[in-house]
Design a protein around this motif. Structure first.
Motif, PDB file in Angstrom:
ATOM      1  N   VAL A 132      32.560  30.994 -28.250  1.00 15.14           N
ATOM      2  CA  VAL A 132      33.329  29.817 -27.917  1.00 15.14           C
ATOM      3  C   VAL A 132      33.495  30.397 -26.012  1.00 15.14           C
ATOM      4  CG1 VAL A 132      36.230  30.842 -27.316  1.00 15.14           C
ATOM      5  CG2 VAL A 132      35.435  31.388 -29.474  1.00 15.14           C
ATOM      6  N   LEU A 133      32.780  31.645 -25.718  1.00 14.07           N
ATOM      7  CA  LEU A 133      32.622  31.380 -24.262  1.00 14.07           C
ATOM      8  C   LEU A 133      32.180  30.073 -23.467  1.00 14.07           C
ATOM      9  CD1 LEU A 133      32.382  34.706 -23.883  1.00 14.07           C
ATOM     10  CD2 LEU A 133      34.804  33.780 -22.862  1.00 14.07           C
ATOM     11  N   ASP A 134      31.021  30.066 -24.462  1.00 14.49           N
ATOM     12  CA  ASP A 134      29.989  28.867 -24.018  1.00 14.49           C
ATOM     13  C   ASP A 134      30.832  27.443 -23.699  1.00 14.49           C
ATOM     14  OD1 ASP A 134      27.816  30.773 -24.117  1.00 14.49           O
ATOM     15  OD2 ASP A 134      26.638  29.930 -26.425  1.00 14.49           O
ATOM     16  N   LEU A 135      31.478  26.443 -25.754  1.00 16.52           N
ATOM     17  CA  LEU A 135      32.392  26.138 -25.205  1.00 16.52           C
ATOM     18  C   LEU A 135      32.904  25.378 -24.559  1.00 16.52           C
ATOM     19  CD1 LEU A 135      32.439  23.426 -27.164  1.00 16.52           C
ATOM     20  CD2 LEU A 135      34.506  24.676 -28.334  1.00 16.52           C
ATOM     21  N   ILE A 136      33.495  26.896 -23.827  1.00 13.01           N
ATOM     22  CA  ILE A 136      34.375  26.889 -22.859  1.00 13.01           C
ATOM     23  C   ILE A 136      33.748  26.554 -21.445  1.00 13.01           C
ATOM     24  CG2 ILE A 136      36.133  28.653 -21.006  1.00 13.01           C
ATOM     25  CD1 ILE A 136      37.128  30.085 -23.417  1.00 13.01           C
ATOM     26  N   ALA A 137      32.494  26.968 -21.432  1.00 15.53           N
ATOM     27  CA  ALA A 137      32.074  26.631 -20.139  1.00 15.53           C
ATOM     28  C   ALA A 137      31.743  25.410 -19.849  1.00 15.53           C
ATOM     29  CB  ALA A 137      31.585  27.742 -19.766  1.00 15.53           C
ATOM     30  N   PHE A 138      30.892  24.857 -20.944  1.00  8.92           N
ATOM     31  CA  PHE A 138      30.268  23.713 -20.866  1.00  8.92           C
ATOM     32  C   PHE A 138      30.689  22.595 -21.120  1.00  8.92           C
ATOM     33  CE2 PHE A 138      26.528  25.997 -22.202  1.00  8.92           C
ATOM     34  CZ  PHE A 138      25.369  25.611 -21.242  1.00  8.92           C
ATOM     35  N   PHE A 139      32.108  22.569 -21.622  1.00  8.45           N
ATOM     36  CA  PHE A 139      33.165  21.244 -21.769  1.00  8.45           C
ATOM     37  C   PHE A 139      33.296  20.673 -20.549  1.00  8.45           C
ATOM     38  CE2 PHE A 139      37.665  19.108 -22.358  1.00  8.45           C
ATOM     39  CZ  PHE A 139      36.871  18.546 -23.278  1.00  8.45           C
ATOM     40  N   PRO A 140      33.518  20.802 -19.736  1.00 13.29           N
ATOM     41  CA  PRO A 140      34.073  20.673 -18.409  1.00 13.29           C
ATOM     42  C   PRO A 140      32.608  19.343 -17.609  1.00 13.29           C
ATOM     43  CG  PRO A 140      34.886  22.532 -18.577  1.00 13.29           C
ATOM     44  CD  PRO A 140      34.666  22.730 -19.816  1.00 13.29           C
ATOM     45  N   ALA A 141      31.825  20.238 -17.949  1.00  9.98           N
ATOM     46  CA  ALA A 141      30.762  18.827 -17.887  1.00  9.98           C
ATOM     47  C   ALA A 141      30.362  17.593 -18.318  1.00  9.98           C
ATOM     48  CB  ALA A 141      29.088  19.462 -18.033  1.00  9.98           C
ATOM     49  N   MET A 142      31.066  17.784 -19.343  1.00  3.78           N
ATOM     50  CA  MET A 142      31.270  16.557 -20.551  1.00  3.78           C
ATOM     51  C   MET A 142      32.337  15.284 -20.119  1.00  3.78           C
ATOM     52  SD  MET A 142      29.305  16.045 -22.576  1.00  3.78           S
ATOM     53  CE  MET A 142      29.963  14.758 -23.091  1.00  3.78           C
ATOM     54  N   VAL A 143      33.632  16.257 -19.144  1.00  3.63           N
ATOM     55  CA  VAL A 143      34.717  15.646 -18.074  1.00  3.63           C
ATOM     56  C   VAL A 143      33.591  15.332 -17.460  1.00  3.63           C
ATOM     57  CG1 VAL A 143      37.198  15.876 -17.406  1.00  3.63           C
ATOM     58  CG2 VAL A 143      35.969  17.474 -19.367  1.00  3.63           C
ATOM     59  N   PHE A 144      33.339  16.291 -16.494  1.00  3.08           N
ATOM     60  CA  PHE A 144      33.118  15.433 -15.581  1.00  3.08           C
ATOM     61  C   PHE A 144      31.744  14.220 -15.510  1.00  3.08           C
ATOM     62  CE2 PHE A 144      33.721  19.173 -12.946  1.00  3.08           C
ATOM     63  CZ  PHE A 144      33.887  19.065 -11.588  1.00  3.08           C
ATOM     64  N   LEU A 145      30.957  14.277 -16.651  1.00  4.50           N
ATOM     65  CA  LEU A 145      30.123  13.022 -16.781  1.00  4.50           C
ATOM     66  C   LEU A 145      31.326  10.996 -17.410  1.00  4.50           C
ATOM     67  CD1 LEU A 145      27.538  14.345 -19.164  1.00  4.50           C
ATOM     68  CD2 LEU A 145      27.486  13.739 -16.531  1.00  4.50           C
ATOM     69  N   SER A 146      32.099  11.626 -17.838  1.00  2.00           N
ATOM     70  CA  SER A 146      32.941  11.384 -18.245  1.00  2.00           C
ATOM     71  C   SER A 146      33.888  10.447 -16.193  1.00  2.00           C
ATOM     72  CB  SER A 146      34.664  11.481 -19.037  1.00  2.00           C
ATOM     73  OG  SER A 146      33.798  11.239 -20.191  1.00  2.00           O
ATOM     74  N   ALA A 147      34.111  11.041 -16.213  1.00  2.00           N
ATOM     75  CA  ALA A 147      34.535  10.650 -13.887  1.00  2.00           C
ATOM     76  C   ALA A 147      33.012   9.506 -13.586  1.00  2.00           C
ATOM     77  CB  ALA A 147      34.696  11.437 -13.866  1.00  2.00           C
ATOM     78  N   PHE A 148      31.609   9.514 -13.874  1.00  2.00           N
ATOM     79  CA  PHE A 148      30.925   9.043 -13.381  1.00  2.00           C
ATOM     80  C   PHE A 148      30.568   7.876 -14.261  1.00  2.00           C
ATOM     81  CE2 PHE A 148      29.564  13.579 -11.737  1.00  2.00           C
ATOM     82  CZ  PHE A 148      29.314  12.970  -9.973  1.00  2.00           C
ATOM     83  N   SER A 149      31.147   8.177 -15.405  1.00  2.00           N
ATOM     84  CA  SER A 149      31.286   6.257 -15.882  1.00  2.00           C
ATOM     85  C   SER A 149      31.623   5.846 -15.612  1.00  2.00           C
ATOM     86  CB  SER A 149      31.130   7.460 -17.409  1.00  2.00           C
ATOM     87  OG  SER A 149      32.336   7.047 -17.892  1.00  2.00           O
ATOM     88  N   ILE A 150      33.115   6.089 -15.326  1.00  2.00           N
ATOM     89  CA  ILE A 150      33.894   4.904 -14.907  1.00  2.00           C
ATOM     90  C   ILE A 150      33.320   4.729 -13.120  1.00  2.00           C
ATOM     91  CG2 ILE A 150      36.395   5.004 -13.135  1.00  2.00           C
ATOM     92  CD1 ILE A 150      36.835   7.418 -14.895  1.00  2.00           C
ATOM     93  N   LEU A 151      32.770   5.765 -12.516  1.00  2.00           N
ATOM     94  CA  LEU A 151      32.092   4.836 -10.907  1.00  2.00           C
ATOM     95  C   LEU A 151      31.026   4.003 -11.623  1.00  2.00           C
ATOM     96  CD1 LEU A 151      31.661   4.798  -8.291  1.00  2.00           C
ATOM     97  CD2 LEU A 151      29.684   7.205  -8.991  1.00  2.00           C
ATOM     98  N   ILE A 152      30.409   3.771 -12.840  1.00  2.00           N
ATOM     99  CA  ILE A 152      28.660   3.228 -13.087  1.00  2.00           C
ATOM    100  C   ILE A 152      29.933   2.201 -13.508  1.00  2.00           C
ATOM    101  CG2 ILE A 152      27.605   3.333 -15.241  1.00  2.00           C
ATOM    102  CD1 ILE A 152      27.004   4.957 -15.261  1.00  2.00           C
ATOM    103  N   LEU A 153      30.945   1.859 -14.837  1.00  2.00           N
ATOM    104  CA  LEU A 153      31.783   1.000 -14.365  1.00  2.00           C
ATOM    105  C   LEU A 153      31.944  -0.045 -13.356  1.00  2.00           C
ATOM    106  CD1 LEU A 153      33.715  -0.482 -17.063  1.00  2.00           C
ATOM    107  CD2 LEU A 153      34.816   0.612 -16.580  1.00  2.00           C
ATOM    108  N   PHE A 154      32.616   0.786 -12.459  1.00  2.00           N
ATOM    109  CA  PHE A 154      32.527  -0.505 -11.274  1.00  2.00           C
ATOM    110  C   PHE A 154      31.728  -0.361 -10.404  1.00  2.00           C
ATOM    111  CE2 PHE A 154      33.825   0.239  -6.491  1.00  2.00           C
ATOM    112  CZ  PHE A 154      34.284  -0.814  -6.270  1.00  2.00           C
ATOM    113  N   LEU A 155      30.899  -0.377 -10.489  1.00  2.00           N
ATOM    114  CA  LEU A 155      29.595  -0.696  -9.862  1.00  2.00           C
ATOM    115  C   LEU A 155      29.211  -1.789 -10.559  1.00  2.00           C
ATOM    116  CD1 LEU A 155      27.675   2.145  -8.823  1.00  2.00           C
ATOM    117  CD2 LEU A 155      29.166   0.770  -7.632  1.00  2.00           C
ATOM    118  N   ALA A 156      29.449  -1.115 -11.782  1.00  2.00           N
ATOM    119  CA  ALA A 156      29.047  -2.466 -13.004  1.00  2.00           C
ATOM    120  C   ALA A 156      29.681  -4.171 -13.306  1.00  2.00           C
ATOM    121  CB  ALA A 156      28.793  -1.957 -14.373  1.00  2.00           C
ATOM    122  N   GLN A 157      30.829  -3.685 -13.663  1.00  2.00           N
ATOM    123  CA  GLN A 157      32.401  -5.114 -12.784  1.00  2.00           C
ATOM    124  C   GLN A 157      32.238  -5.675 -11.748  1.00  2.00           C
ATOM    125  OE1 GLN A 157      35.953  -3.101 -13.455  1.00  2.00           O
ATOM    126  NE2 GLN A 157      35.716  -3.156 -15.938  1.00  2.00           N
TER     127      GLN A 157
END
Length: 280
Positions: A132-157
């Protein structure tokens, strides 16, 4: 928290015999079901580190909220300026969500270290608690990657607009990639729980996040270089005082470098944790 303990493990284990001893200590002393007790010095240092980190992420959350408020709502027109404002708001929402998720994760970890969540974890085994603690610690990293994907989308557009290449399904593609990534993480978490290999979750998630970090960094570098090469002269002529091209280059360089460093750390960490599991 797990990364902190792993760094302590590296510093304390030059040999295989010591690695085995520390692996036994890595789970902590169990006083009752699901209660992790770290060494006193480690616990104090970890708590101080988490407090400082929480403050930094909370401050970044406020900055993201300020950016969202000052940007304002885009007009209903379909002009490139409106699209830019819409992407800026979307990026601000992504950064705000990612930082808020990390703050919540740190609050839960600090509450666990303080013993405020003993009533919840007392029904779990020590291995399930670590899962449970590992899942709590790692999940925000995926959310940050989603935020960076928005930056990639902007540059690609921006790139495909400059080259007059219409890609109407680009937004849907980015959304599908994000959903697939979260489903993959969910599948790994469920499988490790059902198969009762709870300690493998951190290894698999570290590998997944490390590989995705490297992939996102490469895309940022690729589209960042294209934008700088294609729009450099145009930006200097039309808006000479705003330094648009250097700003895009700086954001791309800093973000990609940070992602590559984090990717390397996650992959090396996963490899080291695999060695620990083999020794045990």
């Amino acid at each position: 928290r797990s990364c902190f303990l792993f760094l302590r493990a590296i510093a304390a284990m030059p040999g295989a015999d010591q690695m085995q001893d520390y692996h036994d200590d890595l789970l902590g002393d169990m006083h009752g079901p699901g209660i992790f007790v770290a060494y006193d010095d480690d616990k104090r240092l970890l708590h101080s580190f988490e407090e400082v980190t929480f403050g930094l992420f909370f401050f970044t959350s406020l900055l993201s909220l300020g950016l969202l408020v000052t940007t304002g709502k885009p007009s209903p027109s379909a002009s490139p300026a409106t699209a830019g404002v819409r992407m800026r708001r979307l990026l601000a929402v992504g950064l705000l969500t990612a930082n808020a998720t990390r703050c919540l994760s740190l609050l839960l970890e600090m509450a666990f270290q303080a013993g405020d969540m003993d009533s919840f974890f007392q029904e779990l085994s020590p291995e399930q608690t670590e899962w449970v603690l590992d899942l709590i610690a790692f999940f925000p990293a995926m959310v940050f990657l989603s935020a960076f994907s928005i930056l990639i989308l902007f540059l690609a557009q921006l790139h495909y607009t400059a080259t007059i290449v219409p890609l109407p399904l680009l937004d849907c593609f980015v959304v599908c990639v994000n959903i697939t990534s979260y489903l993959l993480v969910m599948a790994v978490a469920v499988c490790t729980f059902l198969l009762r290999v709870y300690g493998r979750l951190r290894v698999y998630l570290a590998c997944i996040i490390g590989v995705v970090d490297a992939f996102v960094a490469v895309l940022l570098i690729y589209y960042g270089i294209l934008i700088v090469m294609e729009l450099g002269d145009t930006a200097r002529k039309k808006q000479p005082g705003k330094w648009l091209t250097p700003r895009i280059g700086a954001i791309t360089a800093i973000s990609s470098a940070a992602l590559l460093v984090r990717s390397l750390c996650f992959v090396c960490w996963a490899f080291r944790l695999t060695q620990l599991s083999f020794v045990s």
